[in-house]
Design an enzyme around this catalytic site. Structure first.
Site, PDB file in Angstrom:
ATOM      1  N   HIS A  43      -9.421   1.231   4.989  1.00 53.44           N
ATOM      2  CA  HIS A  43      -8.128   1.424   5.659  1.00 53.44           C
ATOM      3  C   HIS A  43      -8.305   2.388   6.834  1.00 53.44           C
ATOM      4  O   HIS A  43      -9.092   3.332   6.761  1.00 53.44           O
ATOM      5  CB  HIS A  43      -7.098   1.980   4.658  1.00 53.44           C
ATOM      6  CG  HIS A  43      -5.720   1.969   5.222  1.00 53.44           C
ATOM      7  ND1 HIS A  43      -5.263   2.957   6.056  1.00 53.44           N
ATOM      8  CD2 HIS A  43      -4.711   1.063   5.125  1.00 53.44           C
ATOM      9  CE1 HIS A  43      -4.024   2.659   6.435  1.00 53.44           C
ATOM     10  NE2 HIS A  43      -3.670   1.515   5.880  1.00 53.44           N
ATOM     11  N   LYS A  69       0.187   4.265  -0.321  1.00 48.50           N
ATOM     12  CA  LYS A  69      -0.441   5.466   0.259  1.00 48.50           C
ATOM     13  C   LYS A  69      -0.214   6.674  -0.655  1.00 48.50           C
ATOM     14  O   LYS A  69      -0.179   6.527  -1.876  1.00 48.50           O
ATOM     15  CB  LYS A  69       0.071   5.681   1.681  1.00 48.50           C
ATOM     16  CG  LYS A  69      -0.065   4.411   2.537  1.00 48.50           C
ATOM     17  CD  LYS A  69       0.140   4.611   4.000  1.00 48.50           C
ATOM     18  CE  LYS A  69      -0.044   3.293   4.717  1.00 48.50           C
ATOM     19  NZ  LYS A  69       0.071   3.402   6.174  1.00 48.50           N
ATOM     20  N   ASN A 112       0.872  -1.172   0.000  1.00 44.57           N
ATOM     21  CA  ASN A 112       0.000   0.000   0.000  1.00 44.57           C
ATOM     22  C   ASN A 112       0.911   1.226   0.000  1.00 44.57           C
ATOM     23  O   ASN A 112       1.488   1.568   1.018  1.00 44.57           O
ATOM     24  CB  ASN A 112      -0.890  -0.043   1.254  1.00 44.57           C
ATOM     25  CG  ASN A 112      -1.654   1.237   1.472  1.00 44.57           C
ATOM     26  OD1 ASN A 112      -1.757   2.081   0.581  1.00 44.57           O
ATOM     27  ND2 ASN A 112      -2.210   1.388   2.673  1.00 44.57           N
TER      28      ASN A 112
END
Ligand code: PGA
Length: 257
Positions: free
Chosen positions: A96, A11, A9
């Site tokens: 998330h 981000k 991930n």
């Protein structure tokens, strides 16, 4: 043994150049070593297409970090699930803790997104996790139960093949603190038993539950060797190819027995 699944991930990180370089390095190493594990990367939206090009013909899957549940239309600033499919995503991360914490996502919204993602044919990584105060007050199980109950409302056992759960204790995300392998295992077992009660034992036993929270190359093996830990959702360490590939290597070694 469930097939281990390592997902990165990214981000709100990388540039177009660094995203493509990272994806190319991961794809090349996965092509060379052919690990017996599933691997995915979830870049920021603007880089999905270039990263998808870097992953062409690679078994490394492309995923989105979020999406809106509505069909394409007048939703300024949002990205639809159709768009994720259109640019080659196979999966989407939903719920998330940063979405819950900073963007007010509720269990109800998460639930709508999960159903909508399946309608568009995407697999879902559904994130759950408790904050530090919950863990310290022994509320971890009740918090996770609430997130699971709400997030999976209306879900049928037949849909679970398209679902991966990521248990990410919020206090371990980006902090360098990691749940101990024993803490992770105990919580994953709790989640699996919750799934068995809500659905059925066979479905629960077939489901993959990833651990997330400061997973790195040097702690991956002991976390992934826990019987109910079936992979990792990796943030910070997924931005460095040597770290991310080290986690994949740890998973591959465990899969090879
Ligand atoms: P981290 O993030 O690996 O940087 O702790 C994990 C996540 O948020 O998915």
């Amino acid at each position: 043994m469930r097939r281990l699944f390592v997902a990165g991930n990214w981000k709100m990180n990388t540039t177009m150049a660094s995203a493509q370089a990272l994806a190319s390095e991961v794809a090349a190493e996965v092509a060379r070593s052919q690990p017996n594990v599933d691997v995915a990367v979830c870049p920021p939206f603007p880089y999905l297409i270039p990263v998808g090009i870097s992953l062409a013909n690679s078994p490394v899957m492309l995923g989105g970090q979020n999406a809106h549940y509505e069909k394409p239309g007048a939703f300024t600033g949002e990205t639809s699930l159709e768009m994720l499919v259109d640019v080659g995503c196979r999966l989407v991360v939903i719920g998330h803790s940063e979405r819950r914490q900073f963007f007010g996502e509720t269990d109800e919204l998460v639930n709508k997104k999960i159903h909508a993602a399946w309608q568009r044919g995407l697999d879902v990584i559904f994130c759950i996790g408790e904050v530090l105060q919950d863990r310290e007050a022994n509320r971890t199980e009740s918090v996770l139960s609430t997130q699971l109950q709400g997030g999976l409302a209306g879900v049928e056992p037949a849909q679970l093949g398209k679902l991966v759960i990521a248990y990410e204790p919020v206090w371990a995300i980006g902090t360098g603190l990691t749940a101990s392998p024993e803490q992770a295992e105990a919580t994953h077992l709790f989640v699996r038993n919750w799934l068995a009660t809500r659905f059925d034992r066979a479905s629960a036993d077939a489901m993959r539950i990833q651990y997330g929270g400061s997973v790195k190359a040097d702690n991956a093996k002991e976390l992934l060797s826990q019987p109910n830990v079936d992979g990792a959702l990796v943030g910070g360490a997924s931005l460095k190819s040597d770290q991310f590939l080290g986690i994949i290597r740890a998973a591959a070694e465990l899969s090879a027995g």
